[in-house]
Design an enzyme around this catalytic site. Structure first.
Site, PDB file in Angstrom:
ATOM      1  N   SER A  71       0.835  -1.199   0.000  1.00  0.00           N
ATOM      2  CA  SER A  71       0.000   0.000   0.000  1.00  0.00           C
ATOM      3  C   SER A  71       0.867   1.245   0.000  1.00  0.00           C
ATOM      4  O   SER A  71       2.085   1.179   0.194  1.00  0.00           O
ATOM      5  CB  SER A  71      -0.910   0.016   1.236  1.00  0.00           C
ATOM      6  OG  SER A  71      -0.167   0.356   2.390  1.00  0.00           O
ATOM      7  N   LYS A  72       0.222   2.384  -0.197  1.00  0.00           N
ATOM      8  CA  LYS A  72       0.954   3.645  -0.244  1.00  0.00           C
ATOM      9  C   LYS A  72       1.603   3.981   1.095  1.00  0.00           C
ATOM     10  O   LYS A  72       2.517   4.800   1.160  1.00  0.00           O
ATOM     11  CB  LYS A  72       0.006   4.780  -0.671  1.00  0.00           C
ATOM     12  CG  LYS A  72      -0.466   4.662  -2.110  1.00  0.00           C
ATOM     13  CD  LYS A  72      -1.440   5.762  -2.477  1.00  0.00           C
ATOM     14  CE  LYS A  72      -1.909   5.595  -3.920  1.00  0.00           C
ATOM     15  NZ  LYS A  72      -2.913   6.612  -4.299  1.00  0.00           N
ATOM     16  N   ARG A  73       1.139   3.361   2.149  1.00  0.00           N
ATOM     17  CA  ARG A  73       1.679   3.659   3.480  1.00  0.00           C
ATOM     18  C   ARG A  73       2.956   2.881   3.777  1.00  0.00           C
ATOM     19  O   ARG A  73       3.683   3.204   4.708  1.00  0.00           O
ATOM     20  CB  ARG A  73       0.632   3.354   4.558  1.00  0.00           C
ATOM     21  CG  ARG A  73      -0.564   4.296   4.526  1.00  0.00           C
ATOM     22  CD  ARG A  73      -1.547   3.969   5.633  1.00  0.00           C
ATOM     23  NE  ARG A  73      -2.121   2.643   5.469  1.00  0.00           N
ATOM     24  CZ  ARG A  73      -3.164   2.376   4.680  1.00  0.00           C
ATOM     25  NH1 ARG A  73      -3.734   3.349   3.993  1.00  0.00           N
ATOM     26  NH2 ARG A  73      -3.639   1.145   4.587  1.00  0.00           N
TER      27      ARG A  73
END
Length: 305
Positions: free
Chosen positions: A213-215
């Site tokens: 994910s982007k995190r």
């Protein structure tokens, strides 16, 4: 050479360039370069509340850093522009009217919805094979909204119109979009148009099997730029996430990848992102630098930190 081959990378400027998006752009770029076709950059910026200039800049800079030059798009121009969806409203209005006149659109509480034919749609995917989507049940496949009550457009509609208008021949995108494809094919058919060929590439997972994910640290291309990675090494590694040269090579020059790149060599199973392997590959590329090249890169890195 096949100038009829036209592919696109169509990111939304709502966050930094994700490593999965970069891999999608790379596969499109490789396919276009292999066939002597065109690689189009299109910015899907219809989500006005979430778009940012910083994200737009990060997309441009990330692609340029990786060496993925686009033939048409922002800063490059082209005969099928403009290449920002926010500047294409008149075009969408025209196609909306065409669908309305043919009876494919109805209004529902201020929103405009597409009247699905509710039938089976076969998606003949270059990577995933033939898939039969049963859209016959309105309960599980409701008529999709294509324009919100506030006048903003839904992704499915504008995505199809732009692919049609820009003469996109192949849509190469992440497997998470596979379930959207039958909806898009319905719109193409309603417009009396032939859909492009579709190729849905496997998702990128972390080493623990979770979806990247982007995190996640290392999920942004910017992470590698700031840490002084060599773009050739990152690009090489991204090539190997889902695609294989079929001879177990890991370090492979981009010109050689362009020569042998084939969508049929993209696997079905998800690709695992291994930071250690990327770090190793970066070291292999760094060893090939001349003293002068290494010095220049080191000085630039120190100045930017």
């Amino acid at each position: 050479m096949n100038p009829d081959i036209r592919v696109r990378f169509a990111p939304s400027p709502t966050g930094y360039l994700h490593i999965g998006g970069a891999r999608t752009a790379l596969f499109n770029w490789l396919f276009a370069r292999h066939h002597g076709g065109k690689f189009v950059l299109r910015i899907e910026d219809t989500d006005i509340k979430r778009n940012t200039e910083e994200a737009m800049t990060a997309i441009y800079e990330g692609l340029q850093w990786l060496g993925l030059n686009w033939d048409e798009g922002p800063h490059a121009g082209g005969e099928f522009g403009p290449y920002l969806q926010s500047e294409r409203t008149e075009l969408y209005e025209r196609y909306l009217k065409k669908l309305q006149d043919a009876g494919h659109i109805f209004e529902d509480q201020g929103a405009l919805r597409f009247r699905s034919p509710h039938e089976h749609v076969i998606v003949d995917d270059v990577v995933c094979g033939k898939i039969d989507f049963d859209l016959s049940n309105p309960a599980t496949h409701p008529d999709m909204t294509i324009r919100r009550p506030d006048g903003s457009w839904i992704f499915h509609f504008v995505n199809v119109i732009d692919d049609l208008e820009m003469k996109i021949s192949h849509v190469i995108r992440g497997e998470d979009h596979l379930s959207n494809t039958p909806k898009h094919i319905e719109i193409f058919r309603a417009l009396g148009a032939t859909p492009p060929h579709y190729a849905h590439i496997p998702l990128i997972l972390n080493r623990d099997g979770s979806k990247m994910s982007k995190r996640d640290e290392g999920a942004r291309v910017e992470y590698y730029i700031r840490r002084g990675y060599l773009p050739a090494a990152v690009r090489n590694y991204l090539c190997l996430l889902g695609w294989s040269p079929k001879d177990n090579r890991e370090k492979i020059d981009v010109d050689e990848v362009i020569r042998i790149f084939d969508l049929k060599n993209i696997g079905r199973s998800s690709a695992t992102f291994d930071p250690d392997k990327l770090h190793w590959l970066n070291g292999e590329y760094a060893r090939e630098l001349s003293d002068a090249e290494f010095y220049d890169l080191a000085v630039a890195r120190l100045k930017s930190s």
